[in-house]
Design a protein around this motif. Structure first.
Motif, PDB file in Angstrom:
ATOM      1  N   SER A   2       0.780  -1.316   0.105  1.00 12.78           N
ATOM      2  CA  SER A   2       0.200  -0.159  -0.084  1.00 12.78           C
ATOM      3  C   SER A   2       0.791   1.322   0.069  1.00 12.78           C
ATOM      4  CB  SER A   2      -0.940   0.121   1.197  1.00 12.78           C
ATOM      5  OG  SER A   2      -0.333   0.234   2.346  1.00 12.78           O
ATOM      6  N   HIS A   3       2.117   1.085   0.733  1.00 12.28           N
ATOM      7  CA  HIS A   3       2.936   2.511   0.731  1.00 12.28           C
ATOM      8  C   HIS A   3       3.532   2.729  -0.719  1.00 12.28           C
ATOM      9  CE1 HIS A   3       5.922  -0.548   1.322  1.00 12.28           C
ATOM     10  NE2 HIS A   3       6.756   0.306   0.659  1.00 12.28           N
ATOM     11  N   ASP A   5       1.770   2.311  -3.730  1.00 13.68           N
ATOM     12  CA  ASP A   5       0.639   2.803  -4.365  1.00 13.68           C
ATOM     13  C   ASP A   5      -0.576   3.216  -3.451  1.00 13.68           C
ATOM     14  OD1 ASP A   5      -1.223   3.460  -6.370  1.00 13.68           O
ATOM     15  OD2 ASP A   5      -1.289   1.578  -7.212  1.00 13.68           O
ATOM     16  N   ARG A   6      -0.639   4.231  -2.977  1.00 14.87           N
ATOM     17  CA  ARG A   6      -1.565   4.756  -1.812  1.00 14.87           C
ATOM     18  C   ARG A   6      -2.842   4.799  -2.538  1.00 14.87           C
ATOM     19  NH1 ARG A   6       2.884   7.412   0.046  1.00 14.87           N
ATOM     20  NH2 ARG A   6       3.209   6.553   2.262  1.00 14.87           N
ATOM     21  N   ALA A   7      -3.093   4.655  -3.908  1.00 15.03           N
ATOM     22  CA  ALA A   7      -4.360   4.626  -4.577  1.00 15.03           C
ATOM     23  C   ALA A   7      -5.105   3.552  -4.139  1.00 15.03           C
ATOM     24  CB  ALA A   7      -4.345   4.830  -6.173  1.00 15.03           C
ATOM     25  N   ARG A   8      -4.493   2.451  -3.612  1.00 14.00           N
ATOM     26  CA  ARG A   8      -5.217   1.287  -3.233  1.00 14.00           C
ATOM     27  C   ARG A   8      -6.101   1.272  -2.344  1.00 14.00           C
ATOM     28  NH1 ARG A   8      -0.128  -2.899  -3.613  1.00 14.00           N
ATOM     29  NH2 ARG A   8      -1.377  -4.301  -4.870  1.00 14.00           N
ATOM     30  N   ILE A   9      -5.679   2.136  -1.354  1.00 15.50           N
ATOM     31  CA  ILE A   9      -6.340   2.407  -0.063  1.00 15.50           C
ATOM     32  C   ILE A   9      -6.905   3.850   0.388  1.00 15.50           C
ATOM     33  CG2 ILE A   9      -5.100   0.851   1.206  1.00 15.50           C
ATOM     34  CD1 ILE A   9      -3.609   3.011   2.538  1.00 15.50           C
ATOM     35  N   MET A  10      -6.643   4.814  -0.595  1.00 16.22           N
ATOM     36  CA  MET A  10      -7.078   6.334  -0.502  1.00 16.22           C
ATOM     37  C   MET A  10      -6.947   7.013  -1.718  1.00 16.22           C
ATOM     38  SD  MET A  10      -5.014   8.969   1.932  1.00 16.22           S
ATOM     39  CE  MET A  10      -3.561   8.564   1.269  1.00 16.22           C
ATOM     40  N   GLY A  11      -8.192   7.560  -1.983  1.00 16.49           N
ATOM     41  CA  GLY A  11      -8.488   8.559  -3.123  1.00 16.49           C
ATOM     42  C   GLY A  11      -7.365   9.493  -3.077  1.00 16.49           C
ATOM     43  N   ALA A  12      -6.825  10.372  -4.168  1.00 17.69           N
ATOM     44  CA  ALA A  12      -6.018  11.447  -3.983  1.00 17.69           C
ATOM     45  C   ALA A  12      -6.595  12.671  -3.572  1.00 17.69           C
ATOM     46  CB  ALA A  12      -5.608  11.810  -5.617  1.00 17.69           C
ATOM     47  N   GLU A  13      -7.974  12.733  -3.612  1.00 15.68           N
ATOM     48  CA  GLU A  13      -8.844  13.842  -3.169  1.00 15.68           C
ATOM     49  C   GLU A  13      -8.613  13.889  -1.659  1.00 15.68           C
ATOM     50  OE1 GLU A  13     -11.870  10.501  -3.618  1.00 15.68           O
ATOM     51  OE2 GLU A  13     -10.110  11.216  -4.512  1.00 15.68           O
ATOM     52  N   LEU A  30     -10.821   2.939   8.320  1.00 10.59           N
ATOM     53  CA  LEU A  30     -10.996   2.316   7.100  1.00 10.59           C
ATOM     54  C   LEU A  30     -12.360   1.514   6.943  1.00 10.59           C
ATOM     55  CD1 LEU A  30      -7.977   0.031   6.679  1.00 10.59           C
ATOM     56  CD2 LEU A  30      -8.191   2.178   5.522  1.00 10.59           C
ATOM     57  N   VAL A  31     -12.981   1.909   5.969  1.00 12.56           N
ATOM     58  CA  VAL A  31     -14.134   1.474   5.496  1.00 12.56           C
ATOM     59  C   VAL A  31     -14.061   0.428   4.117  1.00 12.56           C
ATOM     60  CG1 VAL A  31     -16.869   1.837   4.728  1.00 12.56           C
ATOM     61  CG2 VAL A  31     -15.418   3.177   6.589  1.00 12.56           C
ATOM     62  N   ASP A  32     -14.291  -0.715   4.208  1.00 15.93           N
ATOM     63  CA  ASP A  32     -14.250  -1.716   3.050  1.00 15.93           C
ATOM     64  C   ASP A  32     -12.732  -1.381   2.477  1.00 15.93           C
ATOM     65  OD1 ASP A  32     -16.853  -2.628   3.205  1.00 15.93           O
ATOM     66  OD2 ASP A  32     -17.602  -1.201   1.982  1.00 15.93           O
ATOM     67  N   GLY A  33     -11.646  -1.448   3.187  1.00 16.38           N
ATOM     68  CA  GLY A  33     -10.450  -1.286   3.002  1.00 16.38           C
ATOM     69  C   GLY A  33      -9.958   0.136   2.498  1.00 16.38           C
ATOM     70  N   PHE A  34     -10.797   1.017   2.466  1.00 10.82           N
ATOM     71  CA  PHE A  34     -10.402   2.518   1.936  1.00 10.82           C
ATOM     72  C   PHE A  34     -10.482   3.384   2.998  1.00 10.82           C
ATOM     73  CE2 PHE A  34     -11.344   0.263  -2.249  1.00 10.82           C
ATOM     74  CZ  PHE A  34     -10.483   0.766  -2.878  1.00 10.82           C
ATOM     75  N   ILE A  35      -9.591   4.305   3.091  1.00 10.33           N
ATOM     76  CA  ILE A  35      -9.564   5.359   4.328  1.00 10.33           C
ATOM     77  C   ILE A  35     -10.775   6.325   3.911  1.00 10.33           C
ATOM     78  CG2 ILE A  35      -8.438   7.560   4.804  1.00 10.33           C
ATOM     79  CD1 ILE A  35      -5.822   6.072   4.328  1.00 10.33           C
ATOM     80  N   ALA A  36     -11.648   6.337   5.022  1.00  9.64           N
ATOM     81  CA  ALA A  36     -13.013   7.069   4.784  1.00  9.64           C
ATOM     82  C   ALA A  36     -12.850   8.179   5.781  1.00  9.64           C
ATOM     83  CB  ALA A  36     -14.055   6.064   5.093  1.00  9.64           C
ATOM     84  N   ALA A  37     -12.283   8.116   6.774  1.00 13.37           N
ATOM     85  CA  ALA A  37     -12.459   9.233   7.777  1.00 13.37           C
ATOM     86  C   ALA A  37     -10.943   9.146   8.446  1.00 13.37           C
ATOM     87  CB  ALA A  37     -13.377   8.925   8.953  1.00 13.37           C
TER      88      ALA A  37
END
Length: 85
Positions: A2-3, A5-13, A30-37
């Protein structure tokens, strides 16, 4: 990894909300494997800062996990979970 290619866990926005200008990385949810908060613990309160609108089921899951985290951070204390807007 993940480090690599951070797009695998977090959107660029969300990058600027997670990584501070001085390189500090905030605590994340993490929510469903993606950073949400992100979250912060202060004065017996765990505050969750959503990076996107959470569905009601997601919010309740995050709240339950935050309550379990509070059990580790402040065992036996009158702690609470809040959500910022």
């Amino acid at each position: 990894l993940s480090h690599a290619d951070r797009a695998r866990i977090m959107g660029a926005e969300h990058r600027s909300a997670v990584f501070t200008e001085n390189g500090r990385i905030l605590s994340t949810v993490l929510v469903d494997g993606f950073i949400a908060a992100t979250w912060r613990y202060e004065a017996d309160t765990l505050t969750v800062h959503p990076l996107r609108a959470l569905k009601p089921t997601e919010k309740s899951e995050v709240e339950a996990e935050a309550a379990r985290t509070l059990g580790l951070l402040a065992p036996g204390a009158e702690a609470r979970v809040t959500f910022s807007h």
